[in-house]
Design a protein around this motif. Structure first.
Motif, mmCIF file in Angstrom:
data_model
loop_
_atom_site.group_PDB
_atom_site.id
_atom_site.type_symbol
_atom_site.label_atom_id
_atom_site.label_comp_id
_atom_site.label_asym_id
_atom_site.label_seq_id
_atom_site.Cartn_x
_atom_site.Cartn_y
_atom_site.Cartn_z
ATOM 1 N N ILE A 299 81.954 39.796 -14.138
ATOM 2 C CA ILE A 299 82.627 38.540 -14.494
ATOM 3 C C ILE A 299 82.775 38.435 -16.002
ATOM 4 O O ILE A 299 83.839 38.063 -16.526
ATOM 5 C CB ILE A 299 81.841 37.340 -13.931
ATOM 6 N N GLY A 300 81.716 38.765 -16.738
ATOM 7 C CA GLY A 300 81.795 38.726 -18.199
ATOM 8 C C GLY A 300 82.859 39.669 -18.734
ATOM 9 O O GLY A 300 83.611 39.324 -19.654
ATOM 10 N N ALA A 301 82.949 40.873 -18.156
ATOM 11 C CA ALA A 301 83.955 41.844 -18.603
ATOM 12 C C ALA A 301 85.361 41.321 -18.352
ATOM 13 O O ALA A 301 86.257 41.472 -19.198
ATOM 14 C CB ALA A 301 83.737 43.174 -17.885
ATOM 15 N N LEU A 302 85.582 40.704 -17.211
ATOM 16 C CA LEU A 302 86.909 40.166 -16.893
ATOM 17 C C LEU A 302 87.275 39.024 -17.831
ATOM 18 O O LEU A 302 88.416 38.944 -18.324
ATOM 19 C CB LEU A 302 86.932 39.682 -15.447
ATOM 20 N N LEU A 303 86.337 38.136 -18.104
ATOM 21 C CA LEU A 303 86.625 37.005 -18.988
ATOM 22 C C LEU A 303 86.946 37.480 -20.397
ATOM 23 O O LEU A 303 87.865 36.975 -21.044
ATOM 24 C CB LEU A 303 85.425 36.047 -18.997
ATOM 25 N N ARG A 304 86.194 38.449 -20.890
ATOM 26 C CA ARG A 304 86.440 38.953 -22.250
ATOM 27 C C ARG A 304 87.784 39.669 -22.352
ATOM 28 O O ARG A 304 88.362 39.758 -23.441
ATOM 29 C CB ARG A 304 85.304 39.887 -22.682
ATOM 30 N N ALA A 305 88.270 40.205 -21.242
ATOM 31 C CA ALA A 305 89.537 40.955 -21.248
ATOM 32 C C ALA A 305 90.758 40.060 -21.064
ATOM 33 O O ALA A 305 91.878 40.561 -21.049
ATOM 34 C CB ALA A 305 89.512 42.024 -20.160
ATOM 35 N N GLY A 306 90.559 38.749 -20.905
ATOM 36 C CA GLY A 306 91.696 37.857 -20.780
ATOM 37 C C GLY A 306 92.075 37.506 -19.356
ATOM 38 O O GLY A 306 93.211 37.110 -19.094
ATOM 39 N N PHE A 307 91.131 37.625 -18.412
ATOM 40 C CA PHE A 307 91.369 37.261 -17.018
ATOM 41 C C PHE A 307 90.772 35.889 -16.724
ATOM 42 O O PHE A 307 89.747 35.505 -17.298
ATOM 43 C CB PHE A 307 90.719 38.275 -16.066
ATOM 44 N N ASP A 308 91.409 35.165 -15.822
ATOM 45 C CA ASP A 308 90.798 33.990 -15.199
ATOM 46 C C ASP A 308 90.120 34.449 -13.919
ATOM 47 O O ASP A 308 90.650 35.322 -13.207
ATOM 48 C CB ASP A 308 91.849 32.923 -14.880
ATOM 49 N N HIS A 474 84.570 45.384 -26.520
ATOM 50 C CA HIS A 474 83.700 44.210 -26.461
ATOM 51 C C HIS A 474 82.417 44.501 -25.706
ATOM 52 O O HIS A 474 81.964 43.699 -24.885
ATOM 53 C CB HIS A 474 84.447 43.047 -25.802
ATOM 54 N N SER A 475 81.837 45.652 -25.987
ATOM 55 C CA SER A 475 80.640 46.067 -25.262
ATOM 56 C C SER A 475 79.360 45.513 -25.863
ATOM 57 O O SER A 475 78.287 45.689 -25.290
ATOM 58 C CB SER A 475 80.566 47.601 -25.228
ATOM 59 N N HIS A 476 79.431 44.840 -27.015
ATOM 60 C CA HIS A 476 78.237 44.305 -27.671
ATOM 61 C C HIS A 476 78.254 42.781 -27.645
ATOM 62 O O HIS A 476 79.315 42.157 -27.748
ATOM 63 C CB HIS A 476 78.142 44.786 -29.117
ATOM 64 N N VAL A 477 77.087 42.199 -27.541
ATOM 65 C CA VAL A 477 76.968 40.738 -27.571
ATOM 66 C C VAL A 477 77.178 40.274 -29.009
ATOM 67 O O VAL A 477 76.606 40.839 -29.946
ATOM 68 C CB VAL A 477 75.581 40.307 -27.073
ATOM 69 N N PRO A 478 78.010 39.236 -29.229
ATOM 70 C CA PRO A 478 78.219 38.753 -30.604
ATOM 71 C C PRO A 478 76.911 38.373 -31.284
ATOM 72 O O PRO A 478 75.986 37.866 -30.649
ATOM 73 C CB PRO A 478 79.117 37.525 -30.406
ATOM 74 N N VAL A 479 76.854 38.600 -32.583
ATOM 75 C CA VAL A 479 75.671 38.278 -33.370
ATOM 76 C C VAL A 479 75.758 36.858 -33.921
ATOM 77 O O VAL A 479 74.784 36.124 -33.932
ATOM 78 C CB VAL A 479 75.516 39.288 -34.526
ATOM 79 N N THR A 480 76.940 36.476 -34.383
ATOM 80 C CA THR A 480 77.114 35.189 -35.050
ATOM 81 C C THR A 480 77.862 34.221 -34.147
ATOM 82 O O THR A 480 78.503 34.613 -33.166
ATOM 83 C CB THR A 480 77.881 35.361 -36.368
ATOM 84 N N PHE A 481 77.798 32.945 -34.489
ATOM 85 C CA PHE A 481 78.471 31.914 -33.713
ATOM 86 C C PHE A 481 79.961 31.830 -34.041
ATOM 87 O O PHE A 481 80.765 31.475 -33.177
ATOM 88 C CB PHE A 481 77.828 30.552 -33.990
#
Length: 637
Positions: A299-308, A474-481
C-alpha cells in the motif's frame, strides 16, 4: 530516529535525537530490559511501549584562497501593505481592536500582486525595467519575479524525491513543539527533531499501548515478533547515540529498516486513507503479522507512486477477491492488486504457490501481484541476482501450464521483491524485479522490433512502469518533515550558495558585489566554481570552498543544491567544464572576449580572430586556469 539514504551495498543510516540529556529513544525502552541513559547522564527507569505521556489530539481536519567571499544576504522586509497586525499571546488572533486593518491588508496584498503580474507580462526581457532603474528588465527585476517560483520548484522536487507522490507530510514547529497532522488527527511533542522520531511514537499509538505493554511482559520466545523487533531496534539505536541534543546517524540495518518502514507505511495509510481496523487486527495476530506487514508495504509503495488505493469489501464472504483496487491518477487506470509473502528460511526460491494463490483471487481489472521472496541469500549482489533469476524461472515455467479451476491462469504484472527483515546485524539489501506473466511486451529482457512498438508498449504499461520507478526512487523513509536534505536540516551552514543571491568578490578597487548566476560543484576538489554578474553587467568567475556539510548536501540532492531546480550536473571532467563555460559565454560579443583576454601575451594576434574562435579560446584557457587552481584532472586523450 531518521533513516538516511545510502548505497545499497553499505545499507542506509539511522538518526536519533538526544534532547536535554535524554535520548529520544529512552522513552521507547522496553520494560523488561535495563534502563537507558536519562537526564544529566543518570540512568533512569525505562518507559513502557506507550504510556499516559503520549501527546495526541483529535481535530476536525569565503571566501576561497585568492577567491570571492560569501556574504549573508540581507533578510528581505515585507512591504507595509503586507504587514499584519500584532498577534496576542493569549488568543493567537490579531488584536481585536483593529480587525478591519487586517482584512484591509489582505485585500490590498492580493490586488497589488495581480497588478504587478499584469504589468510584468507586458515587459520584454530586453525592455527597460519598469522599476525605473534604467537597466534592462532581464538584468534588473526579472529574477525577483522568477526567483520565488524557481525556489518553490526546487523545494517541491526535493520533497517529492523523498516523500513520493502521495499526500505531503503536514507538520509545523510552534513554540518548541512539533505538530504533525495525520488524516483527521493531530500529534505534537517537543522532542521530535526528525520524522523518524515521530514515526517511533506513531506506530505505538496505532497498535495500542495496552497491547504493546502486555506483549513486552512475555518472554522473548512467546512475545509478538513486532515487540521483539522493537526491543532489538531500541537497544541498537540507543547504543549509537552521539552528543545530547544532536541528531545522530547510524547504519540502517535490515531490522531497523523493517521496523521504521512499517511505521512509515502505516502513517501513509492513515494520512492518505485511514488505518483499516482489519489491518490493525492482523498486525496484532502473530500468525497473520507477516502477511499484514507486507500488505502495508505494498500500500505504501502504491501511494508513493501516485496511485489511489481502495480496500475490497471484507464483509463479502461469498467470494475470494483481490485485497486492493489501485487507480493510477494520471490515467485513471484501475488494477486489482494482491500481495503474498513467503515464509522465511526456505532454501528454494520457487514462488509457484504464491503465484497460484494470488491468481486464484477474483479481480475485475488488470492484475498486479506482489510477491516477497523473503530469502536472505549470501548478502552479496551476485547472491541477490541469483535469487531473482530463480524467481524469474519459476514464474516463466508456469506461463503455459498454470490453470485456475480448470481454466488457463489470467495474465498479470508480477513484481517480486526480496527484502527480508533479518536482524539488526544484517545489512539492508533490498532488491526487486518485474515480469509480465502472459504479457508478451513486458519482459525483463524484452526488446521491441522498432521505435514505434517500443513507444506503444511504454504507453500501454506506463502505470506499472511508474510504480517500478517509484520503488527504486522512494525506497527510503524521509528524514525531515519538510523535504530539506538532512545535512542542511541538522547542521548549521551560514551563507549558502544560492543562485540569485549576491556575494562579495575581491576586485582591483577593493571589493565588488555580484549576483550568483550559475555554478558547478567539483566534489573531488571540494569547491564550487561560480559565475557571477556584477552590478555593471560584467560577468566574473571564481571558486568557493565547500564544507563537508555542503558536500554531503550536494550528494543528497545535486539538482537543488544551489536553491533552484537544475538539470543534472555533469561537469566532472575538464571537457565537461569546457562545455559549460563555452555554452555560457558563446553569445558574448567579440569586443567582450578581447576585453576578457586583455593582458594575454598574444592579445595582438587575438584581435584578428573571429567571435566563434575567441569563444573557444576563452573557454579553453579558462579551463586550464581552473585546472591549475583546483587540481582538476587533465582531459582524456
Amino acid at each position: 530516529m531518521p533513516i538516511q539514504p545510502a548505497p545499497r551495498t553499505s545499507g542506509g543510516s539511522a538518526r536519533a535525537t538526544a534532547s536535554a540529556g535524554i535520548c529520544e529513544l529512552a522513552v521507547l525502552a522496553p520494560v523488561p530490559w535495563p534502563a537507558l541513559p536519562a537526564e544529566n547522564g543518570v540512568r533512569g527507569r525505562p518507559r513502557p511501549w506507550l504510556g499516559p505521556s503520549a501527546t495526541r489530539r483529535r481535530t476536525g481536519r569565503g571566501s576561497a584562497p585568492q577567491g570571492p567571499a560569501r556574504v549573508a544576504p540581507a533578510t528581505p522586509q515585507p512591504p507595509d501593505a503586507l504587514r499584519t497586525e500584532p498577534i496576542t499571546a493569549k488568543t493567537g488572533l490579531a488584536d481585536p481592536a483593529t480587525p478591519r486593518s487586517l482584512q484591509f491588508c489582505g485585500r490590498q496584498a492580493k490586488i497589488g500582486a495581480r497588478k504587478m503580474a499584469t504589468q510584468f507580462r507586458k515587459v520584454g526581457r530586453n525592455d527597460p525595467c519598469p522599476c525605473g532603474s534604467g537597466r534592462k528588465f532581464k538584468h534588473c527585476c526579472l529574477n525577483k519575479v522568477l526567483a520565488p517560483m524557481e525556489q518553490y520548484r526546487a523545494r517541491e522536487h526535493q520533497r517529492v524525491a523523498q516523500q513520493g507522490l502521495g499526500r505531503p507530510i503536514i507538520a509545523h514547529e510552534f513554540h518548541g513543539y512539533r505538530f504533525v497532522a495525520v488524516g483527521p488527527k493531530l500529534y505534537y511533542n517537543n522532542r521530535w527533531k526528525t520524522f523518524h522520531d515521530f514515526l517511533q511514537h506513531y506506530i505505538k499509538d496505532v497498535l495500542g499501548g495496552e497491547w504493546g505493554n502486555a506483549e513486552l511482559k512475555k518472554p522473548a520466545a512467546e512475545r509478538h515478533p513486532l515487540l521483539n523487533w522493537y526491543h532489538d531496534v531500541t537497544v541498537y539505536l540507543n547504543a549509537r547515540l552521539a552528543a545530547p541534543g544532536k541528531v545522530s546517524s547510524t547504519p540502517a540495518t535490515a531490522l531497523v529498516s523493517a521496523y521504521i518502514g512499517l511505521a512509515y507505511n502505516l502513517y501513509l495509510l492513515a494520512h492518505n486513507l485511514k488505518v483499516h481496523a482489519t489491518m490493525v487486527r492482523r498486525l496484532r495476530q502473530r500468525d497473520q503479522f507477516y502477511g499484514a506487514y507486507y500488505e502495508a508495504f505494498v500500500i505504501g509503495a502504491l501511494l508513493r507512486a501516485g496511485f489511489d488505493v481502495e480496500f475490497e469489501d471484507e464483509s463479502d464472504t461469498t467470494t475470494s477477491h483481490c485485497e486492493l483496487t489501485a487507480t493510477y491518477r494520471p490515467t485513471g487506470e484501475k488494477f486489482s492488486v494482491e500481495a503474498k509473502i513467503r515464509g522465511a528460511g526456505k532454501q528454494s526460491v520457487d514462488v509457484g504457490n504464491q503465484l497460484y494463490k494470488a491468481l486464484s483471487k477474483r479481480g475485475p481489472y488488470p492484475r498486479i501481484v506482489f510477491i516477497e521472496v523473503n530469502s536472505a541469500g549470501d548478502g552479496t549482489p551476485a547472491g541477490q541476482l541469483a535469487i531473482l533469476q530463480g524467481v524469474l524461472e519459476s514464474i516463466r515455467s508456469r506461463e503455459a501450464t498454470l490453470t485456475i479451476d480448470g481454466q488457463p491462469a489470467p495474465s498479470a504484472y508480477i513484481i517480486a521483491t526480496n527484502n527480508p527483515h533479518g536482524s539488526v546485524d544484517c545489512a539492508h539489501e533490498a532488491s526487486a524485479m518485474a515480469e509480465g506473466f502472459k504479457i508478451a511486451d513486458f519482459k525483463m529482457e524484452g526488446t521491441a522490433p522498432d521505435l514505434q512498438s517500443a513507444l506503444a508498449a511504454r504507453e500501454r504499461h506506463q502505470a506499472v512502469l511508474a510504480l517500478l520507478k517509484s520503488l527504486g526512487e522512494h525506497s527510503h523513509v524521509p528524514v525531515t518533515f519538510d523535504g530539506e536534505v538532512a545535512p542542511f536540516a541538522f547542521n548549521t551552514q551560514e551563507n549558502r550558495l544560492l543562485i540569485g543571491q549576491r556575494y562579495v568578490l575581491p576586485s582591483e578597487g577593493g571589493e565588488a558585489v555580484g549576483e550568483l548566476i550559475d555554478a558547478h560543484v567539483l566534489p573531488n576538489t571540494k569547491q564550487a566554481f561560480c559565475m557571477l554578474r556584477l552590478d555593471d553587467g560584467k560577468m566574473v568567475m571564481g571558486s568557493f570552498p565547500l564544507s563537508d556539510v555542503e558536500l554531503a548536501a550536494y550528494r543528497a540532492s545535486p539538482r537543488t543544491f544551489f536553491g533552484v531546480l537544475r538539470e543534472e550536473q555533469k561537469a566532472k571532467s575538464p571537457v565537461e567544464v569546457y562545455d559549460w563555460i563555452y555554452n555560457s559565454y558563446k553569445h558574448n560579443s567579440k569586443e567582450h572576449f578581447l576585453k576578457l583576454l586583455e593582458g594575454a601575451p598574444d592579445h595582438a594576434e587575438l584581435v584578428s580572430r573571429s567571435q566563434p574562435e575567441l569563444a573557444k579560446i576563452f573557454a579553453e584557457r579558462t579551463v586550464y586556469s581552473i585546472m591549475r587552481e583546483t587540481g582538476l584532472g587533465r582531459p582524456a586523450a
